[in-house]
Design an enzyme around this catalytic site. Structure first.
Site, PDB file in Angstrom:
ATOM      1  N   GLY A   8       0.802  -1.220   0.000  1.00  0.00           N
ATOM      2  CA  GLY A   8       0.000   0.000   0.000  1.00  0.00           C
ATOM      3  C   GLY A   8       0.830   1.262   0.000  1.00  0.00           C
ATOM      4  O   GLY A   8       0.605   2.174   0.800  1.00  0.00           O
ATOM      5  N   ALA A   9       1.773   1.352  -0.931  1.00  0.00           N
ATOM      6  CA  ALA A   9       2.712   2.481  -0.940  1.00  0.00           C
ATOM      7  C   ALA A   9       2.042   3.812  -1.243  1.00  0.00           C
ATOM      8  O   ALA A   9       2.595   4.868  -0.928  1.00  0.00           O
ATOM      9  CB  ALA A   9       3.816   2.217  -1.970  1.00  0.00           C
ATOM     10  N   ASN A  10       0.845   3.796  -1.832  1.00  0.00           N
ATOM     11  CA  ASN A  10       0.181   5.048  -2.199  1.00  0.00           C
ATOM     12  C   ASN A  10      -0.642   5.638  -1.058  1.00  0.00           C
ATOM     13  O   ASN A  10      -1.163   6.745  -1.173  1.00  0.00           O
ATOM     14  CB  ASN A  10      -0.733   4.832  -3.405  1.00  0.00           C
ATOM     15  CG  ASN A  10      -1.810   3.800  -3.130  1.00  0.00           C
ATOM     16  OD1 ASN A  10      -1.493   2.647  -2.816  1.00  0.00           O
ATOM     17  ND2 ASN A  10      -3.068   4.177  -3.243  1.00  0.00           N
ATOM     18  N   ARG A  35      -2.752  -1.472  -5.315  1.00  0.00           N
ATOM     19  CA  ARG A  35      -3.818  -2.372  -5.766  1.00  0.00           C
ATOM     20  C   ARG A  35      -3.622  -2.767  -7.238  1.00  0.00           C
ATOM     21  O   ARG A  35      -3.036  -2.013  -8.030  1.00  0.00           O
ATOM     22  CB  ARG A  35      -5.190  -1.726  -5.613  1.00  0.00           C
ATOM     23  CG  ARG A  35      -5.606  -1.430  -4.199  1.00  0.00           C
ATOM     24  CD  ARG A  35      -7.086  -1.022  -4.150  1.00  0.00           C
ATOM     25  NE  ARG A  35      -7.425  -0.081  -5.214  1.00  0.00           N
ATOM     26  CZ  ARG A  35      -7.292   1.242  -5.108  1.00  0.00           C
ATOM     27  NH1 ARG A  35      -6.788   1.770  -3.989  1.00  0.00           N
ATOM     28  NH2 ARG A  35      -7.649   2.032  -6.104  1.00  0.00           N
ATOM     29  N   HIS A 155      -7.603  12.505  16.077  1.00  0.00           N
ATOM     30  CA  HIS A 155      -6.923  12.225  14.815  1.00  0.00           C
ATOM     31  C   HIS A 155      -7.551  13.040  13.691  1.00  0.00           C
ATOM     32  O   HIS A 155      -8.595  13.669  13.862  1.00  0.00           O
ATOM     33  CB  HIS A 155      -6.999  10.737  14.467  1.00  0.00           C
ATOM     34  CG  HIS A 155      -6.068   9.879  15.261  1.00  0.00           C
ATOM     35  ND1 HIS A 155      -6.391   9.394  16.509  1.00  0.00           N
ATOM     36  CD2 HIS A 155      -4.813   9.432  14.993  1.00  0.00           C
ATOM     37  CE1 HIS A 155      -5.387   8.663  16.974  1.00  0.00           C
ATOM     38  NE2 HIS A 155      -4.420   8.681  16.082  1.00  0.00           N
ATOM     39  N   LYS A 159      -9.454   9.463   9.322  1.00  0.00           N
ATOM     40  CA  LYS A 159      -9.290   8.193  10.036  1.00  0.00           C
ATOM     41  C   LYS A 159     -10.645   7.511  10.190  1.00  0.00           C
ATOM     42  O   LYS A 159     -11.614   8.129  10.626  1.00  0.00           O
ATOM     43  CB  LYS A 159      -8.650   8.414  11.405  1.00  0.00           C
ATOM     44  CG  LYS A 159      -8.292   7.111  12.125  1.00  0.00           C
ATOM     45  CD  LYS A 159      -7.414   7.371  13.330  1.00  0.00           C
ATOM     46  CE  LYS A 159      -7.064   6.086  14.067  1.00  0.00           C
ATOM     47  NZ  LYS A 159      -6.321   5.127  13.221  1.00  0.00           N
TER      48      LYS A 159
END
Length: 268
Positions: A8-10, A35, A155, A159
């Site tokens: 999930g680097a994005n 994805r 937060h 979230k």
């Protein structure tokens, strides 16, 4: 040099993890997934994170070469958790889990996976928060029998889970120290008229607003005095650096479920 990968680097944390790995001397980013249908597929991870081109492009999980990575880091969503965990089990890769809001079934799957691979699972990867978990246990021992206990957390507006995983970890630490069952003594909201507060309960209050990175307070309030233990994060890089340090620590460990307290030396 530990070869690290990011699921999930994005995502918000995924992008910060890219930056944190770039700053690490003894770990290097080798894999960054998105994805299968993501518009980020093939994009350079450095450009994705806004830090200039790096030598890695985004790929799908199925395109990972297992030999290219020593340990994976997962701060995605519960919907992606099981597939990511299964990839790690199938390929015998240690994994750092920072995904929150997991169901009981997913937590059970995590326990089962830890029989085959090393896993660090923590609600929060900052050193300060993990020290806070130790401090609230001390406070509970000294004050928990007479004080009213409340946990507040704040937060950013994006979230999705509430209370936060960190707030729940704080509550679990306090309840465990007082030999209470948090599922039975937690109160998650109050409104209207009701009976006097039950001293054995642990209250939770949640704020979701703006771009707040993360704030947590454990309040122990007695008649005549109160103790507040607070942690405030001003940058997600704090959590990302903690996760990267955990990845380096975990890379040569035996299968098992480890905590961030073990990573930073608060527990054996």
């Amino acid at each position: 040099m530990v070869k690290a990968g990011i699921f999930g680097a994005n995502g918000r944390m995924g992008r910060v993890l890219i930056e944190a790995l770039q700053q690490q001397d003894n770990a290097q980013l080798q894999v960054a997934t998105v994805r299968d249908d993501s518009p980020w597929l093939g994009m350079n991870v450095g450009e994705l994170a806004g830090i200039g081109k790096l030598g890695v492009s985004c790929c799908a999980v199925g395109e990972i070469n297992p030999d290219s990575v020593d340990v994976m880091i997962d701060f995605t969503l519960p919907a992606a958790f099981e597939a990511n965990l299964q990839w790690c089990v199938d390929n015998r890769k240690p994994v750092i889990i920072g995904t929150t809001g997991l169901s009981d079934a997913q937590l059970a799957a995590l326990d089962e996976a830890a029989k085959a691979i090393p896993v660090v699972f923590a609600a929060n990867y900052s050193v300060g928060v993990n020290l806070m978990l130790s401090l609230v246990r001390q406070a509970a021992r000294a004050l928990g029998k007479t004080a009213d206990i409340e946990i507040t957390e704040a937060h950013h507006r994006f979230k999705q889970d509430a209370p936060s995983g960190t707030a729940m970890a704080i509550g679990e630490a306090i309840a465990d120290e007082l030999q209470r069952d948090l599922s039975q003594c937690a109160v998650y909201g109050r409104e209207g008229k009701g009976p006097e507060r039950d001293r054995d309960t642990i209250g939770f209050a949640t704020v979701r607003a703006g771009d707040i990175v993360g704030e947590h307070t454990a309040l122990f309030a007695d008649i005549g005095e109160r103790l507040e233990i607070t942690h405030k994060a001003s940058s997600r890089l704090t959590f990302a650096k903690g996760a990267v340090n955990a990845a380096v620590w975990l890379s040569d460990k035996s299968p098992g479920l480890y905590t961030m307290a073990q990573v930073i030396g608060l527990e054996n």
